[in-house]
Design a protein around this motif. Structure first.
Motif, PDB file in Angstrom:
ATOM      1  N   ARG A  48       5.565   1.139   7.896  1.00 47.98           N
ATOM      2  CA  ARG A  48       5.318  -0.210   7.254  1.00 47.98           C
ATOM      3  C   ARG A  48       4.225  -0.522   5.788  1.00 47.98           C
ATOM      4  O   ARG A  48       5.292  -1.385   5.163  1.00 47.98           O
ATOM      5  N   TYR A  49       3.807   0.207   6.561  1.00 49.12           N
ATOM      6  CA  TYR A  49       2.973   0.481   4.312  1.00 49.12           C
ATOM      7  C   TYR A  49       4.142   1.377   3.912  1.00 49.12           C
ATOM      8  O   TYR A  49       3.502   0.621   2.791  1.00 49.12           O
ATOM      9  N   GLU A  51       0.326   4.529  -0.036  1.00 52.35           N
ATOM     10  CA  GLU A  51       0.432   3.241   0.648  1.00 52.35           C
ATOM     11  C   GLU A  51       1.285   2.666   0.069  1.00 52.35           C
ATOM     12  O   GLU A  51       0.646   2.814  -1.312  1.00 52.35           O
ATOM     13  N   LYS A  52       1.817   1.245  -0.093  1.00 52.75           N
ATOM     14  CA  LYS A  52       2.655   0.217  -0.983  1.00 52.75           C
ATOM     15  C   LYS A  52       1.685  -0.894  -1.477  1.00 52.75           C
ATOM     16  O   LYS A  52      -0.053  -0.954  -0.138  1.00 52.75           O
ATOM     17  N   ARG A 105      -4.562  -4.279   6.110  1.00 53.58           N
ATOM     18  CA  ARG A 105      -3.900  -3.765   6.975  1.00 53.58           C
ATOM     19  C   ARG A 105      -5.293  -2.820   8.400  1.00 53.58           C
ATOM     20  O   ARG A 105      -6.367  -2.421   8.411  1.00 53.58           O
ATOM     21  N   SER A 141       1.692  -3.876  -2.293  1.00 53.43           N
ATOM     22  CA  SER A 141       1.917  -4.918  -1.488  1.00 53.43           C
ATOM     23  C   SER A 141       2.714  -4.588  -0.576  1.00 53.43           C
ATOM     24  O   SER A 141       3.952  -3.698  -1.211  1.00 53.43           O
ATOM     25  N   GLU A 142       3.379  -5.197   0.856  1.00 56.61           N
ATOM     26  CA  GLU A 142       4.125  -5.370   1.400  1.00 56.61           C
ATOM     27  C   GLU A 142       5.615  -5.689   0.816  1.00 56.61           C
ATOM     28  O   GLU A 142       6.751  -5.079   1.059  1.00 56.61           O
TER      29      GLU A 142
END
Ligand SMILES: O=P(O)(O)OC[C@H]1O[C@H](OP(=O)(O)OP(=O)(O)O)[C@H](O)[C@@H]1O
Ligand SMILES: O=C(O)c1cc(=O)[nH]c(=O)[nH]1
Length: 217
Positions: free
Chosen positions: A211-212, A157-158, A29, A160-161
């Motif tokens: 986004r994340y 954060e995630k 990332r 994964s996306e």
């Protein structure tokens, strides 16, 4: 936000541990901010850091037998935490690993105390959770058991996306252990909203989070 969390963010800013720019992470990332724990590189900063980790551990009530600091940056973090806990009357064994096995002398990848019993992992950040999963394999391969993970910054954060859960939520559920963080990204954003004039940087962090990031942990 608690005062100790404000103090921790200020300490990280004072030492440029929390820094802003363009950074490629272990996960690949591209992040507009970075937590570089290697810049806690004075005796006083390391002492303050150990104290902050020790306080978080004591407040969490987590029971453990041994502290494990994963290479590389987890090694000094684990060491200063062990010292700070000992100064508070909690003297625990400390163990760390090498990223590459040593093939002479004592050999192997583990250094310090035997990796036995309930292991408390000390690291700087969790992003996508790859590093902490690697540590889980080390603990498992030694027949030990994870007691919990303590980090300075939860980047929220995630994993994964395409995943709705954070890396931390996944670790907590999969291994049934707590992940204790001194601060999380929410705290950093609130702090910057109040204390920083740099609205452009703040906006980049908010965009990155869209986004994340996950809401909550
Ligand atoms: O949750 P993740 O996506 O795995 O990312 C976080 C990990 O990445 C860094 O380790 P790294 O091995 O890159 O660096 P170090 O050798 O400097 O500790 C950091 O210290 C965390 O351990
Ligand atoms: O995800 C990473 O690789 C990472 C993020 C961060 O803020 N700090 C760090 O040392 N690694």
């Amino acid at each position: 936000m608690q005062q100790y969390q404000r103090d921790f963010i200020q300490l990280a800013l004072d030492h440029q541990v929390l820094c802003f720019g363009d950074f490629i992470l272990k996960s690949g990332r591209q992040s507009p901010y970075f937590f570089n724990a290697g810049r806690f590189h004075t005796g006083a900063a390391l002492a303050a850091l150990g104290h902050a980790y020790a306080e978080a551990i004591i407040a969490s009530g987590t029971e453990f037998d041994v502290i494990f600091g994963p290479a590389y940056k987890g090694i000094p973090l684990g060491a200063v935490t062990a010292v700070a806990l000992a100064q508070k009357g909690i003297d625990k064994p400390f163990c760390y690993n090498r990223k590459e096995a040593k093939d002479h002398g004592e050999g192997g990848t583990l250094v310090g105390a035997p990796l036995n019993g309930k292991v408390l992992i000390i690291d700087d950040v969790i992003t996508a959770g790859t590093a902490v999963r690697e540590v889980m394999q080390i603990i498992d391969s030694h027949g030990a058991e994870a007691a919990g993970v303590v980090i300075g910054l939860n980047r929220q954060e995630k994993a994964s996306e395409d995943c709705e859960f954070s890396a931390i939520q996944q670790v907590e559920r999969q291994y049934n252990i707590p992940v204790i963080s001194i601060v999380q990204l929410d705290n950093v954003i609130s702090f910057l909203e109040q204390e920083s004039q740099d609205s452009e940087t703040l906006q980049k962090i908010v965009n990155y989070r869209q986004r994340y990031g996950v809401s909550g942990q």
